[in-house]
Design an enzyme around this catalytic site. Sequence first.
Site, PDB file in Angstrom:
ATOM      1  N   TYR A  56      13.741 103.401 -37.757  1.00 30.87           N
ATOM      2  CA  TYR A  56      13.429 104.828 -37.822  1.00 30.87           C
ATOM      3  C   TYR A  56      13.441 105.283 -39.263  1.00 30.87           C
ATOM      4  O   TYR A  56      14.404 105.047 -39.976  1.00 30.87           O
ATOM      5  CB  TYR A  56      14.428 105.655 -37.011  1.00 30.87           C
ATOM      6  CG  TYR A  56      13.733 106.309 -35.829  1.00 30.87           C
ATOM      7  CD1 TYR A  56      12.826 107.343 -36.049  1.00 30.87           C
ATOM      8  CD2 TYR A  56      13.935 105.861 -34.535  1.00 30.87           C
ATOM      9  CE1 TYR A  56      12.148 107.913 -34.980  1.00 30.87           C
ATOM     10  CE2 TYR A  56      13.255 106.426 -33.471  1.00 30.87           C
ATOM     11  CZ  TYR A  56      12.355 107.459 -33.700  1.00 30.87           C
ATOM     12  OH  TYR A  56      11.676 108.012 -32.659  1.00 30.87           O
ATOM     13  N   GLU A  58      12.071 108.647 -40.361  1.00 29.14           N
ATOM     14  CA  GLU A  58      11.497 109.992 -40.422  1.00 29.14           C
ATOM     15  C   GLU A  58      11.600 110.525 -41.842  1.00 29.14           C
ATOM     16  O   GLU A  58      12.634 110.383 -42.499  1.00 29.14           O
ATOM     17  CB  GLU A  58      12.251 110.935 -39.461  1.00 29.14           C
ATOM     18  CG  GLU A  58      11.758 110.823 -38.036  1.00 29.14           C
ATOM     19  CD  GLU A  58      12.457 111.789 -37.097  1.00 29.14           C
ATOM     20  OE1 GLU A  58      13.421 112.459 -37.511  1.00 29.14           O
ATOM     21  OE2 GLU A  58      12.036 111.863 -35.924  1.00 29.14           O
ATOM     22  N   ASP A 202     -14.436 113.078 -42.709  1.00 28.96           N
ATOM     23  CA  ASP A 202     -13.812 112.129 -41.778  1.00 28.96           C
ATOM     24  C   ASP A 202     -14.610 110.826 -41.877  1.00 28.96           C
ATOM     25  O   ASP A 202     -15.695 110.702 -41.317  1.00 28.96           O
ATOM     26  CB  ASP A 202     -13.870 112.716 -40.364  1.00 28.96           C
ATOM     27  CG  ASP A 202     -13.267 111.786 -39.312  1.00 28.96           C
ATOM     28  OD1 ASP A 202     -13.021 110.606 -39.631  1.00 28.96           O
ATOM     29  OD2 ASP A 202     -13.058 112.253 -38.172  1.00 28.96           O
ATOM     30  N   THR A 228      -9.576 106.280 -40.056  1.00 29.09           N
ATOM     31  CA  THR A 228      -8.822 105.292 -39.289  1.00 29.09           C
ATOM     32  C   THR A 228      -8.733 104.033 -40.153  1.00 29.09           C
ATOM     33  O   THR A 228      -9.462 103.890 -41.138  1.00 29.09           O
ATOM     34  CB  THR A 228      -9.543 104.893 -37.985  1.00 29.09           C
ATOM     35  OG1 THR A 228     -10.817 104.336 -38.330  1.00 29.09           O
ATOM     36  CG2 THR A 228      -9.761 106.080 -37.076  1.00 29.09           C
ATOM     37  N   LYS A 231     -11.380 100.452 -37.838  1.00 26.21           N
ATOM     38  CA  LYS A 231     -12.826 100.272 -37.629  1.00 26.21           C
ATOM     39  C   LYS A 231     -13.394  99.348 -38.714  1.00 26.21           C
ATOM     40  O   LYS A 231     -12.951  98.212 -38.806  1.00 26.21           O
ATOM     41  CB  LYS A 231     -13.499 101.638 -37.521  1.00 26.21           C
ATOM     42  CG  LYS A 231     -12.976 102.401 -36.282  1.00 26.21           C
ATOM     43  CD  LYS A 231     -13.551 103.787 -36.124  1.00 26.21           C
ATOM     44  CE  LYS A 231     -12.911 104.485 -34.921  1.00 26.21           C
ATOM     45  NZ  LYS A 231     -13.316 105.890 -34.807  1.00 26.21           N
ATOM     46  N   ARG A 237      -4.501  99.460 -35.826  1.00 26.21           N
ATOM     47  CA  ARG A 237      -4.897 100.727 -35.216  1.00 26.21           C
ATOM     48  C   ARG A 237      -4.079 101.847 -35.848  1.00 26.21           C
ATOM     49  O   ARG A 237      -2.855 101.892 -35.704  1.00 26.21           O
ATOM     50  CB  ARG A 237      -4.616 100.666 -33.718  1.00 26.21           C
ATOM     51  CG  ARG A 237      -5.174 101.786 -32.888  1.00 26.21           C
ATOM     52  CD  ARG A 237      -5.287 101.339 -31.451  1.00 26.21           C
ATOM     53  NE  ARG A 237      -6.341 100.350 -31.362  1.00 26.21           N
ATOM     54  CZ  ARG A 237      -7.640 100.650 -31.221  1.00 26.21           C
ATOM     55  NH1 ARG A 237      -8.023 101.899 -31.121  1.00 26.21           N
ATOM     56  NH2 ARG A 237      -8.539  99.698 -31.179  1.00 26.21           N
TER      57      ARG A 237
HETATM   58  C1  LIG Z   1     -12.731 106.907 -34.216  1.00 28.43           C
HETATM   59  C2  LIG Z   1     -12.829 108.246 -34.850  1.00 28.43           C
HETATM   60  C3  LIG Z   1     -11.729 109.110 -34.923  1.00 28.43           C
HETATM   61  C4  LIG Z   1     -10.444 108.922 -34.146  1.00 28.43           C
HETATM   62  O1  LIG Z   1      -9.804 107.767 -34.264  1.00 28.43           O
HETATM   63  P1  LIG Z   1      -8.691 107.334 -33.182  1.00 28.43           P
HETATM   64  O2  LIG Z   1      -7.900 106.364 -33.992  1.00 28.43           O
HETATM   65  O3  LIG Z   1      -9.436 106.750 -32.042  1.00 28.43           O
HETATM   66  O4  LIG Z   1      -7.921 108.539 -32.807  1.00 28.43           O
HETATM   67  C5  LIG Z   1     -11.851 110.294 -35.637  1.00 28.43           C
HETATM   68  N1  LIG Z   1     -13.000 110.618 -36.227  1.00 28.43           N
HETATM   69  C6  LIG Z   1     -14.094 109.833 -36.160  1.00 28.43           C
HETATM   70  C7  LIG Z   1     -15.336 110.268 -36.857  1.00 28.43           C
HETATM   71  C8  LIG Z   1     -14.038 108.637 -35.454  1.00 28.43           C
HETATM   72  O5  LIG Z   1     -15.141 107.894 -35.366  1.00 28.43           O
END
Ligand SMILES: *Cc1c(COP(=O)(O)O)cnc(C)c1O
Length: 428
Positions: A56, A58, A202, A228, A231, A237
């Site tokens: 932990y 925090e 994003d 993220t 990807k 993850r």
């Molecule tokens: C995949 C994605 C997210 C969210 O990611 P998670 O890890 O699945 O919550 C946010 N914004 C965009 C543009 C995405 O493609």
Amino acid sequence: MKVYKTSLLAQCDSEVARIIQLETERQTNTINLVASENHAHPSVLEAQSCLLTDKYAEGYPKHRYYGGCIYADAIETLAIERAKKLFQAEHANVQPHSGSQANMAAYSALLEHGDTVMGLDLSHGGHLTHGSKVNFSGRWYNFIFYGVNAKTEMLDYDEIEKLALACKPKLIVAGASAYPRTIDFERFSYIAHRVGAKLLADMAHIAGMVAAGLHPSPVPYAEVVTSTTQKTLRGPRGGFILCNEDLASAIDAAVFPGIQGGPAMHIIAAKAVCFYQAMQPEFIDYQLSILRNAKVLAAELQNYGMRIISGGTDNHIVLVDLSPRGISGKEAEEALEAAGILVNRNTIPFDPKPPHLTSGIRLGTPALTTRGFGVEEMKHIAALITKVIFHPGDERIQKQVCQEVKEMCQRFPIPGVAGEYTKGSING
Ligand SMILES: *Cc1c(COP(=O)(O)O)cnc(C)c1O
């Protein structure tokens, strides 16, 4: 088939071990074209299975609410420094548990409930957290949607600017889950600043290309960048946030204590590994291969008579419009899955079909490229996809394609699964 580190698990819990084994076999024998998925390097898997999961911590390095955080501090500081270096950012927060949580934190740092925000329409490629009615974003904030141009099927910056002037948003969100073209973050920032809005980029899907310098970085232009790691960046993850010093404390407070409790320290360790790998020259080769594979896949499908949204791709995504073939995205997805090829149904711009049916499918090349699939395999896969889609009800064809898929998959093992920890598997 050997499974990554499950022998102890097999002894302790055979039920869970068996399901993991089956999932490993499924992944191994599937041509995975899901654009948001990838295969993390075995060293990333090793880091995320370490004892840091027990800790932990925090708070933030040197400001924790628990004792015993000396190495938690060390690993988080390392991850932060690597993220800053990789993306040339002033500040990084590596604690968000996911991309969605990164967006939730960013919004709560920048907005009050009810504020007006502009985001890309979901059916034009936007993400759930960009204002969907069934998501917190759409319930808490007043989202106004921009879309792509009906003719070019690309972002229409003049229209976005007009909309921004008309609705005066406090924030503009630039980024997408199903947009196959380069995003002009510089133009977005010009528009945002003209109307007194902030820009949130994003880059969840394109972070790997941004890291490799193969997609223009949003970092110089956006007040906040969310992403993220799982990807195209090919990490564990999770999520992270980049910003300038002036917003650092607001962003950090929004993540913790704002929306999260203890950080997942083992995942942060794995994020640090992922950022390190993304700095290596091989990572650029990997991203170049993703792009080359996507271009070949799009061109070949086009040659077979498929309509590709926007006429092609600049990134890892290929969007196919199936309406000229008279088959829905759902039908295509199911027929392809029966043939061992995984894609996902996706709305296309101005889609007349609802999201559970859709008129399109989204294909992406990151996962296959990690396994070493190249241009020749993309050509073969395009032929297989076409065969299945042109005969959606033909189980004989699906069985035959499934066999070809299995043979191809055996030649390209998932890194780590066949026990090969070679450098080649990092390169993909
Ligand atoms: C995949 C994605 C997210 C969210 O990611 P998670 O890890 O699945 O919550 C946010 N914004 C965009 C543009 C995405 O493609």
